[in-house]
Design a protein around this motif. Structure first.
Motif, mmCIF file in Angstrom:
data_model
loop_
_atom_site.group_PDB
_atom_site.id
_atom_site.type_symbol
_atom_site.label_atom_id
_atom_site.label_comp_id
_atom_site.label_asym_id
_atom_site.label_seq_id
_atom_site.Cartn_x
_atom_site.Cartn_y
_atom_site.Cartn_z
ATOM 1 N N ASP A 216 42.269 54.504 -37.569
ATOM 2 C CA ASP A 216 43.046 55.723 -38.527
ATOM 3 C C ASP A 216 43.650 55.021 -39.680
ATOM 4 N N LEU A 217 44.140 53.682 -39.577
ATOM 5 C CA LEU A 217 44.617 53.138 -40.549
ATOM 6 C C LEU A 217 44.008 52.983 -41.788
ATOM 7 N N PHE A 218 42.582 52.920 -41.697
ATOM 8 C CA PHE A 218 41.667 52.683 -42.627
ATOM 9 C C PHE A 218 41.132 53.911 -43.200
ATOM 10 N N LYS A 219 41.813 55.231 -43.059
ATOM 11 C CA LYS A 219 40.985 56.401 -43.462
ATOM 12 C C LYS A 219 40.549 56.422 -44.730
ATOM 13 N N SER A 220 41.320 56.000 -45.763
ATOM 14 C CA SER A 220 40.947 56.087 -47.171
ATOM 15 C C SER A 220 40.054 55.378 -47.509
ATOM 16 N N PHE A 221 39.157 54.680 -46.821
ATOM 17 C CA PHE A 221 38.029 53.761 -47.059
ATOM 18 C C PHE A 221 36.782 54.580 -46.686
ATOM 19 N N ASP A 222 35.638 54.314 -47.456
ATOM 20 C CA ASP A 222 34.164 55.019 -46.924
ATOM 21 C C ASP A 222 33.755 54.209 -45.719
ATOM 22 N N TYR A 223 34.040 52.742 -46.012
ATOM 23 C CA TYR A 223 33.290 51.954 -45.046
ATOM 24 C C TYR A 223 34.076 50.893 -44.723
ATOM 25 N N VAL A 224 34.338 50.163 -43.766
ATOM 26 C CA VAL A 224 35.062 49.166 -43.343
ATOM 27 C C VAL A 224 34.033 48.215 -42.679
ATOM 28 N N ALA A 225 33.926 47.248 -43.198
ATOM 29 C CA ALA A 225 32.946 46.203 -42.502
ATOM 30 C C ALA A 225 33.875 45.119 -41.924
ATOM 31 N N LEU A 226 33.733 45.235 -40.667
ATOM 32 C CA LEU A 226 34.627 44.332 -39.836
ATOM 33 C C LEU A 226 33.865 43.273 -39.103
ATOM 34 N N GLY A 227 34.409 41.994 -39.045
ATOM 35 C CA GLY A 227 34.238 41.164 -38.206
ATOM 36 C C GLY A 227 35.239 40.629 -37.400
ATOM 37 N N HIS A 228 35.100 39.594 -36.662
ATOM 38 C CA HIS A 228 36.170 39.118 -35.633
ATOM 39 C C HIS A 228 35.579 39.169 -34.033
ATOM 40 N N ILE A 229 35.455 40.537 -33.696
ATOM 41 C CA ILE A 229 34.826 40.848 -32.364
ATOM 42 C C ILE A 229 33.130 40.610 -32.591
#
Ligand SMILES: [Mn+2]
Length: 408
Positions: A216-229
């Motif tokens: 929910d910290l990223f709610k202002s973004f339309d897409y968050v492209a994550l890496g790490h896991i």
């Protein structure tokens, strides 16, 4: 407004070029995956390829790994003119990767490795792309050192300030995409326990002391492209999402038998989005078998196995210690299954198994703990119940912080 413009991206992460599997090179497997990724980017006519960190497996990668990475990027960016949007992850040597950034940018290779590079978005026709590399809370403390009142304890505090600053650069007529590399939990998994379990498939030494970062910290973004896991099944939501690694890297992960691949996203300026997952073909699978030696040696069993065509990990079940005395187990297995045997372990059949399970469970519990928690437990055990003082706790934390930094 450019709401009719739809842009298409390919999202991948955790390439770990140069990774080995118990000493065996995975470069051929990686090359095979990257070829498919580039082919897909071409056939899907994407507007860009996003690589969300852990480009290399190590800060100083071997020459063959650099060659493969260079070849892959050259084909994408120089031959096909497909822009790449990438960041460094915790495995990358951020300063080394920083080399040439300004030259590459003009060619269409956008690569951020420092926090200060994250705040100026790349402006595309209908969206803004923010590239936030993996950082340590210390990097954010240094960056914000002149801002009074910005208390930064963990990565959650750091991200709160960073995202706030990014939002100041938002163009309301465009969609907003963030590329980053952290452990992000689902909203209802704030202690990160579910995430830790999934991360056991990765290097267990980075599992502990994870996170209080939730999606929910990223709610202002339309897409968050994550890496790490390394598994897409750890994704908090459809919009805050892990692509997973393109290749399975170890036996534990292979046991889950999940298909690896990349996401193709379509995005318009209002943030409307559709996405599909594209599976990548595996050249040489990792096959984990748990059987008795007799079964492994019987033609009825092995004729149904991809002998000579896979990496094999054997967990051989024994009924007694003496059972395989005088037998060269590896040599016998190699004759049938091929020389790519990455692991041979033994476990006891029958009533002993129960006992093994509890030991496994105990080890698993240990793996789930952060290094700090293990030290606290150890201290309690040897002192008969004392807890560390505040000063001692701070000391332990700072030691682990230093170790963590030196590892990046
Ligand atoms: Mn990784």
């Amino acid at each position: 407004m450019n709401e009719e413009v739809v842009m298409k991206f390919l999202h991948t992460s955790d390439w770990h070029v140069g990774r080995t599997l118990n000493g065996w090179s995975l470069l051929e497997e990686q090359e095979w995956a990257f070829q498919q990724i580039v082919d897909l980017a071409i056939s899907e006519k994407v507007d860009g390829v996003i690589i969300s960190g852990d480009l290399y497996d190590r800060a100083v990668p071997p020459v063959d790994a650099i060659k493969l990475f260079n070849k892959t990027l050259a084909r994408l960016v120089l031959e096909e003119q497909i822009p790449v949007y990438a960041i460094s992850g915790n495995h990358d040597g951020a300063e080394r990767l920083h080399f040439g950034r300004d030259f590459f940018q003009h060619q269409g290779l956008h690569l951020s490795t420092r926090l200060e590079e994250a705040f100026e978005p790349i402006e595309l026709e209908n969206c803004q792309i923010f590239l936030l590399p993996f950082i340590d809370p210390i990097d954010a403390r240094i960056y914000y050192k002149d801002d009074e009142g910005k208390e930064i304890q963990g990565i959650g505090d750091a991200l709160t300030y960073i995202l706030e600053d990014m939002e100041k650069a938002f163009d309301p007529d465009k969609a907003h995409v963030l590329v980053t590399h952290f452990a992000v939990s689902k909203k209802d998994d704030s202690d990160g326990q579910g995430l830790r379990e999934l991360m056991l498939s990765e290097t267990s030494n980075t599992v502990g002391g994870l996170t209080n970062v939730t999606s929910d910290l990223f709610k202002s973004f339309d897409y968050v492209a994550l890496g790490h896991i390394h598994t897409r099944f750890a994704s908090p939501t459809k919009r805050v999402q892990y692509s997973g690694s393109p290749v399975a890297f170890n036996v534990k992960e292979a046991k889950r038998k999940e298909e690896k691949g990349v996401y193709i996203l379509e995005l318009d300026a209002s943030g409307d989005m559709s996405q599909t997952f594209h599976t990548l073909e595996v050249k040489r699978p990792i096959v984990a078998l748990q059987e008795s030696f007799e079964t492994l040696m019987s033609p009825e069993f092995y004729k149904n196995q991809p002998c000579q065509k896979a990496w094999f990990a054997f967990d051989i079940q024994l009924s007694s210690r003496k059972e395989l005395e005088g037998i060269n187990v590896r040599a016998r297995l190699e004759e049938i299954y091929g020389t790519d045997i990455v692991e041979i372990t033994f476990s006891r059949l029958g009533d002993v198994r129960e006992e093994n399970l509890t030991v496994d469970q105990h080890l698993k519990d240990l793996e789930m703990q952060s290094p700090q928690e293990i030290v606290f437990d150890f201290y309690q055990t040897v002192t008969g119940g004392d807890v560390l003082s505040e000063r001692q706790t701070a000391l332990v934390e700072s030691v682990f912080e230093e170790i963590e930094r030196s590892r990046q």
